[in-house]
Every structure is written in structure tokens, then in C-alpha cells.
Design a protein around this motif. Structure first.
Motif, mmCIF file in Angstrom:
data_model
loop_
_atom_site.group_PDB
_atom_site.id
_atom_site.type_symbol
_atom_site.label_atom_id
_atom_site.label_comp_id
_atom_site.label_asym_id
_atom_site.label_seq_id
_atom_site.Cartn_x
_atom_site.Cartn_y
_atom_site.Cartn_z
ATOM 1 N N ALA A 217 0.824 -1.217 0.000
ATOM 2 C CA ALA A 217 0.000 0.000 0.000
ATOM 3 C C ALA A 217 0.852 1.258 0.000
ATOM 4 C CB ALA A 217 -0.936 -0.001 1.207
ATOM 5 N N SER A 218 2.053 1.165 0.557
ATOM 6 C CA SER A 218 2.897 2.354 0.678
ATOM 7 C C SER A 218 4.217 2.227 -0.053
ATOM 8 C CB SER A 218 3.181 2.642 2.165
ATOM 9 O OG SER A 218 3.817 1.531 2.767
ATOM 10 N N ARG A 219 4.384 1.152 -0.799
ATOM 11 C CA ARG A 219 5.631 0.962 -1.549
ATOM 12 C C ARG A 219 5.287 0.320 -2.886
ATOM 13 N NH1 ARG A 219 9.032 -2.562 2.447
ATOM 14 N NH2 ARG A 219 10.488 -2.600 0.699
ATOM 15 N N ARG A 220 6.018 0.703 -3.921
ATOM 16 C CA ARG A 220 5.653 0.242 -5.256
ATOM 17 C C ARG A 220 6.031 -1.218 -5.479
ATOM 18 N NH1 ARG A 220 7.089 3.444 -10.916
ATOM 19 N NH2 ARG A 220 5.775 2.155 -12.287
ATOM 20 N N TYR A 221 7.157 -1.642 -4.902
ATOM 21 C CA TYR A 221 7.642 -3.006 -5.109
ATOM 22 C C TYR A 221 7.853 -3.694 -3.767
ATOM 23 C CZ TYR A 221 8.339 -0.965 -9.687
ATOM 24 O OH TYR A 221 8.131 -0.316 -10.879
ATOM 25 N N LEU A 222 8.011 -5.002 -3.800
ATOM 26 C CA LEU A 222 8.062 -5.770 -2.564
ATOM 27 C C LEU A 222 9.302 -5.486 -1.732
ATOM 28 C CD1 LEU A 222 6.694 -9.244 -3.734
ATOM 29 C CD2 LEU A 222 5.681 -7.756 -2.011
ATOM 30 N N VAL A 223 10.446 -5.315 -2.388
ATOM 31 C CA VAL A 223 11.707 -5.095 -1.684
ATOM 32 C C VAL A 223 12.456 -3.957 -2.369
ATOM 33 C CG1 VAL A 223 13.882 -6.110 -0.904
ATOM 34 C CG2 VAL A 223 11.831 -7.545 -1.047
ATOM 35 N N TRP A 263 -4.330 -5.549 -7.158
ATOM 36 C CA TRP A 263 -4.759 -5.414 -8.553
ATOM 37 C C TRP A 263 -3.974 -4.296 -9.242
ATOM 38 C CZ3 TRP A 263 -5.982 -7.046 -12.910
ATOM 39 C CH2 TRP A 263 -6.861 -6.450 -13.814
ATOM 40 N N ALA A 264 -3.783 -3.176 -8.566
ATOM 41 C CA ALA A 264 -2.994 -2.082 -9.146
ATOM 42 C C ALA A 264 -1.531 -2.490 -9.284
ATOM 43 C CB ALA A 264 -3.118 -0.827 -8.281
ATOM 44 N N TYR A 265 -1.004 -3.165 -8.276
ATOM 45 C CA TYR A 265 0.384 -3.658 -8.318
ATOM 46 C C TYR A 265 0.583 -4.625 -9.482
ATOM 47 C CZ TYR A 265 4.194 -6.830 -6.834
ATOM 48 O OH TYR A 265 5.309 -7.635 -6.782
ATOM 49 N N ALA A 266 -0.343 -5.571 -9.655
ATOM 50 C CA ALA A 266 -0.229 -6.536 -10.734
ATOM 51 C C ALA A 266 -0.328 -5.853 -12.096
ATOM 52 C CB ALA A 266 -1.308 -7.617 -10.596
ATOM 53 N N ARG A 267 -1.214 -4.859 -12.231
ATOM 54 C CA ARG A 267 -1.328 -4.130 -13.495
ATOM 55 C C ARG A 267 -0.053 -3.349 -13.790
ATOM 56 N NH1 ARG A 267 -5.941 -2.177 -11.285
ATOM 57 N NH2 ARG A 267 -5.526 0.019 -11.812
ATOM 58 N N ASP A 268 0.531 -2.756 -12.767
ATOM 59 C CA ASP A 268 1.781 -2.025 -12.931
ATOM 60 C C ASP A 268 2.848 -2.938 -13.533
ATOM 61 O OD1 ASP A 268 3.904 -0.248 -12.740
ATOM 62 O OD2 ASP A 268 3.963 -0.220 -10.547
ATOM 63 N N LEU A 269 2.995 -4.137 -12.975
ATOM 64 C CA LEU A 269 3.984 -5.074 -13.511
ATOM 65 C C LEU A 269 3.588 -5.563 -14.906
ATOM 66 C CD1 LEU A 269 4.845 -7.182 -10.331
ATOM 67 C CD2 LEU A 269 6.224 -5.392 -11.408
ATOM 68 N N PHE A 270 2.305 -5.878 -15.082
ATOM 69 C CA PHE A 270 1.848 -6.372 -16.383
ATOM 70 C C PHE A 270 2.178 -5.378 -17.493
ATOM 71 C CE2 PHE A 270 -1.212 -7.058 -19.784
ATOM 72 C CZ PHE A 270 -1.231 -8.444 -19.910
ATOM 73 N N GLY A 321 9.748 4.912 -6.824
ATOM 74 C CA GLY A 321 10.337 3.686 -7.330
ATOM 75 C C GLY A 321 10.754 3.820 -8.781
ATOM 76 N N ARG A 322 11.727 3.038 -9.133
ATOM 77 C CA ARG A 322 12.235 3.017 -10.508
ATOM 78 C C ARG A 322 12.233 1.569 -10.973
ATOM 79 N NH1 ARG A 322 17.943 4.785 -10.111
ATOM 80 N NH2 ARG A 322 17.825 3.528 -8.204
ATOM 81 N N PRO A 323 11.371 1.202 -11.902
ATOM 82 C CA PRO A 323 11.219 -0.215 -12.251
ATOM 83 C C PRO A 323 12.547 -0.937 -12.493
ATOM 84 C CG PRO A 323 9.621 1.108 -13.430
ATOM 85 C CD PRO A 323 10.515 2.073 -12.710
#
Length: 349
Positions: A217-223, A263-270, A321-323
């Protein structure tokens, strides 16, 4: 109840003694391909072939990592079809049903070339030594880590660091709970042998998804603030969730689309190059619904769900975050490796 040959192959696992709880057999071929060749298999461009099935979440990880790191020119890829018989995955997508590099009709042949009496499930992903035609490894968890750490001399310019050394302990910790409670958790639900086992698996799965939602909720990626191996491992389950796990595996407290953060996190990666362009929803649905006849006796493949939402705006960039960190996105999908447009989520007009 003991699993049939097809059960053991399709989901490399065993049941507990009382036949109620699904447990995955994690005894894989642990031979490694390393820069120094200490296991007898040195990293060499063109020597090995990665064998995958786009339907399989474990194989999808390897496809994503290979693409993000730009290893296509040095590690070729063979793609099995979405279904298989009781012996193994087959190369039925290729002309004549034979892999054009390995010259075999099924991945089982590579396993038996090295281990004539191989006793366990014939699984993908697997890496095969092309000169000998023998399987080297099917240890899917270590395989992707080695692509990141042992194949560095052949990474593309701008390849991301998916397993940065200073974050490895945290990545390993997160990846472990994702594997136990989510990646394998959906299978525990789907193949539970009684109500009590299903209930326990169901609650364990959604408890973990709720915790992951809180984390994300407060971070774009897991780590850290870039994509890592941990994100790859979670993504391949999430992208299959509504298409198969929600209905087929009875993981139906809520759809992924009803869990706003995930859902937003998964779409971001997709929508990130290297992720969604590896996903074949037709293969995914055909595999689960056609092969698991114990769960779906008539083999009917559902027409839904609507996939257009995968391209909806996600606003995750607002979290920073920077992908790819200091790196760059991968280029276009290698010729011949594209997922057919009709097999993936339609882009908005």
C-alpha cells in the motif's frame, strides 16, 4: 489417496498420508550452471536451451527473468504446448511436434537421457545441455537466481539487478512466504482432499494476500524501490488468479480485481516490458481446465474473465520507485517469441 502419474507430473507434489493435504515434492535436479563451471556445466553462450510452457507459473518466472536480463541471444528457449499427456509436456507447437533444437517430441526425453530411471515429476522450466541432449536442472527457484548472478557476463546493457546483494536476505525472506502461502497456497486450495484442509489453505492464502496488500500500500515493489526477483515470483500467481485460481481452485473469497492494492500492483507489472508480454492467457486457461480432469471432468474452458482491465491506469508511479533502477527496459520481444495478440489482454483502442 496417492496421485496418479499425471497428477505427479502436472503438479509435482504428493499428498499427506491421510490423503487430505497437498504437499509439493521439492526434490529437484539441483545441478547448477555457473560462471566457474563447478558442477560441470559452465556458462556458455548457445550451449543450453531453456524449456518452458507459457501455461506454467514456475516457467513463466524464467521467461520473464531471461527477457529482463536480455539473455535471448545466448540462451535459446523451447516452448511446450499448454497441455500434456501422462508422460510429460510436449513440443506440439513446433512443426512435426519436435523441438527444432533438441530434436525431441517431449521434455521427458531430455530427463531420461541423463537419468534413465528418473523417478520424479518431469517438470518445466528445465535447462537442457544441447550437445548431449541431457537435462541439467529443473530447480526453478535456483534457476532464475543463477540467471541473475552467474550469467552476468552476458546480460544486456542496462539489465536490471533483480537480486541485488545488499537486499538478498530480505528478498529471500519475502520470496519464501510468497512461495509457501501464495504460489503454492493456491494449489493447496485446489487440491485439498477434504473440507478442513481446504478451509485451512483458503485462510492461509488470503491472510497472506491481505498482508502483502498492506506491505504494498505504501511501496511500489516488494523489496527496495526497484523490481526484484520477489516481484517476479508474486506476479506469476497474481496474473493467473482471476483466470484460473479464483474459480478452478476455489480461491474465491475475492477476485484479484476486487483487491485494490494487489490489482494495481499486478497491473503495474503487467504493463512493464518483460512481464505482460510473456503472458499467454489462452495457454494458461487451456492447461488448467483441460489437464485437471479430476477438478474439471468435462474439460470445458471458460470464456471469461474480461481481460481488458489489465491495461487500465494503475497510478502506482505515485509511490515512486524506478522499475529498472539504473537500468533500462528490455527491447521488443525476440522474433518468434511473441505471444499471439489474441492470447493476451487487449490493449485499449
Amino acid at each position: 489417496m496417492s496421485p496418479t502419474a499425471q497428477d505427479a507430473h502436472d503438479r509435482p507434489g504428493v499428498y499427506s498420508q491421510d490423503g487430505t493435504e497437498y504437499r509439493r515434492d521439492t526434490r529437484y535436479i539441483t545441478t547448477r550452471i555457473t560462471a566457474d563451471g563447478r558442477d560441470g556445466y559452465p556458462v556458455e553462450p548457445g550451449r543450453y536451451r531453456l524449456v518452458v510452457a507459457r501455461a506454467c507459473p514456475w516457467a513463466n518466472r524464467a521467461i520473464i527473468v531471461r527477457r529482463l536480463l536480455g539473455l535471448e541471444p545466448v540462451l535459446s528457449m523451447g516452448v511446450c504446448g499448454p497441455t500434456h499427456d501422462e508422460r510429460s509436456w510436449t513440443f506440439d507447437l513446433d512443426p512435426g511436434g519436435v523441438d527444432p533444437v533438441l530434436g525431441i517430441p517431449r521434455i521427458r526425453d531430455a530427463y531420461l537421457a541423463r537419468f534413465p530411471d528418473y523417478p520424479r515429476g518431469i517438470t518445466v522450466p528445465a535447462i537442457v545441455d544441447v550437445p548431449t541432449g541431457q537435462v541439467v536442472t529443473n530447480d526453478f527457484a535456483q534457476l532464475t537466481l543463477d540467471l541473475s548472478t552467474e550469467w552476468t557476463a552476458h546480460h544486456r546493457a542496462g539489465a536490471p539487478d533483480l537480486y541485488p546483494e545488499h537486499l538478498r536476505d530480505e528478498i529471500d525472506e519475502v520470496a519464501d512466504v510468497v512461495y509457501r502461502d501464495v504460489n503454492n497456497g493456491v494449489y493447496r486450495c485446489g487440491f485439498a482432499g477434504d473440507q478442513e484442509s481446504y478451509d485451512a489453505a483458503f485462510h492461509r492464502l488470503f491472510d497472506r494476500l491481505d498482508r502483502l496488500s498492506e506491505r504494498l500500500a505504501s511501496r511500489r515493489y516488494l523489496v527496495g524501490d526497484t523490481i526484484t526477483e520477489a516481484d517476479v515470483r508474486l506476479f506469476t500467481t497474481l496474473v493467473r488468479f482471476d483466470a484460473v485460481y479464483h474459480g478452478h481452485f476455489k480461491c474465491n473469497r475475492s477476485t484479484l480485481a476486487a483487491m485494490p492494492v494487489l490489482w494495481a500492483y499486478a497491473r503495474d507489472l503487467f504493463q512493464t516490458p518483460g512481464f505482460g508480454d510473456t503472458v499467454d492467457f489462452v495457454h494458461i486457461k487451456r492447461h488448467y481446465y483441460e489437464v485437471h480432469r479430476d477438478l474439471n471432468p468435462r474439460g470445458i474452458v471458460p470464456l471469461g474473465p474480461d481481460l481488458s482491465g489489465w491495461w487500465a491506469p494503475h497510478a502506482r508511479e505515485q509511490l515512486g520507485g524506478r522499475p529498472f533502477g539504473d537500468g533500462t527496459p528490455p527491447g521488443p520481444v525476440a522474433p518468434g517469441e511473441e505471444v499471439p495478440a489474441e492470447h493476451t489482454a487487449p490493449r485499449p483502442a
